[in-house]
Design a protein around this motif. Structure first.
Motif: not given
Length: 303
Positions: A25, A191-193, A218-219, A250, A255-256
């Motif tokens: 991160s 998509k979705g991480g 971000s999500a 990421k 997330a996408d």
């Protein structure tokens, strides 16, 4: 002086993250601001190869923030006079990303950040055509810039700053779209991480190394991330493939994610309010920035 540190002790030093490999991160809290709701990180990686990565994070909930893109050329729909192989109708005027931002500011728009986005044609020697056309649906400021009805993976930001990465866009929603800019090559890559890896793990669309531009969301939809990667410069930066972009975005918080036009097009620029001039942190070989057909800009209304 650059200092390389183990993954576990990667630090942010003046907005630059030095790490052997991509950290899990990125610390946006420690990153410098380049404008209201906008932060910047320069990430230098040694693994899996030399990569210079330039990232921005935009808070789409920032009051007064607006989004725009390159619009139709004044001679939209006319044949390109500098392309004689066949008849190609003009969609847009090509323009370097730095010039895109500077032109908007010259005309009174408080634009503070811009990146290149979608690919275009014709892509053939001598590569100096003044205009471009798009192979997929492209929208800026609620207006179709392209004639194409084809729907590719695209970054869509509505006028209320809701952002999505999607394959679909209903015609009825186009008037409420700030930008709908299609991706390039692999297109949507996460998509979705989870990476949307191809069936063939050796796919050239995923494995090729090049300078890159990509975006992530971000999500919760609050944060938009942009990354530009320099490449094709041994001893400095060799470029990224799609797996690299997924890891980097990421780590940034996306997330996408979607891949955009890269190569000599890949450009990040922001406005330095103190120096009253544009800043382009990434660079290509011989400092050659390509005029592109589509740019994305962030600006503010009011004070």
């Amino acid at each position: 002086m650059k200092t390389h540190m183990p993954l576990a002790s990667a630090l942010l030093l003046g907005g630059v993250a030095f790490a052997a490999a991509c950290p899990d991160s990125l610390d946006w809290d420690a990153a410098p601001s380049i404008g209201r709701g906008m932060k910047y990180i320069h990430l230098t990686l040694d693994e899996p190869r030399q990569m210079e990565n330039f990232l921005v994070r935009v808070d789409l909930r920032t009051p007064g923030l607006r989004v725009t893109g390159s619009g139709r050329a004044p001679n939209w729909g006319e044949p390109m006079q500098d392309y004689t192989n066949s008849v190609i109708l003009i969609d847009v005027r090509r323009q370097r990303t730095r010039e895109f931002l500077h032109e908007h500011r010259t005309h009174g728009t408080n634009m503070v950040l811009a990146l290149n986005t979608s690919p275009w044609g014709p892509w053939c020697p001598p590569f100096t055509h003044k205009h471009g056309r798009f192979a997929s649906l492209t929208v800026s400021d609620g207006q179709r810039v392209s004639r194409s009805e084809r729907r590719n993976g695209m970054l869509v930001i509505y006028t209320n700053n809701v952002a999505v990465i999607t394959n679909q866009l209903d015609d009825a929603r186009i008037p409420s779209v700030a930008i709908a800019h299609p991706g390039h090559g692999a297109g949507i890559i996460m998509k979705g991480g989870m990476p949307l890896a191809p069936r063939n793990p050796k796919s050239k669309a995923w494995r090729g190394l090049a300078p890159r531009t990509a975006f992530g969301i971000s999500a919760d939809g609050r944060w938009l991330y942009g990354v530009v990667v320099d490449g094709r410069q041994p001893g400095y930066s060799l470029g990224a493939d799609m797996y690299d972009l997924v890891r980097i975005l990421k780590a940034a918080g996306a997330a996408d994610a979607i891949n955009m036009d890269g190569g000599g097009s890949a450009t990040l620029v922001w406005w330095d309010e103190q120096k009253k001039s544009p800043v382009v942190p990434n660079h290509h070989l011989f400092w050659s920035y390509r005029p592109v057909a589509m740019n994305l800009g962030f600006y503010f209304t009011g004070k």
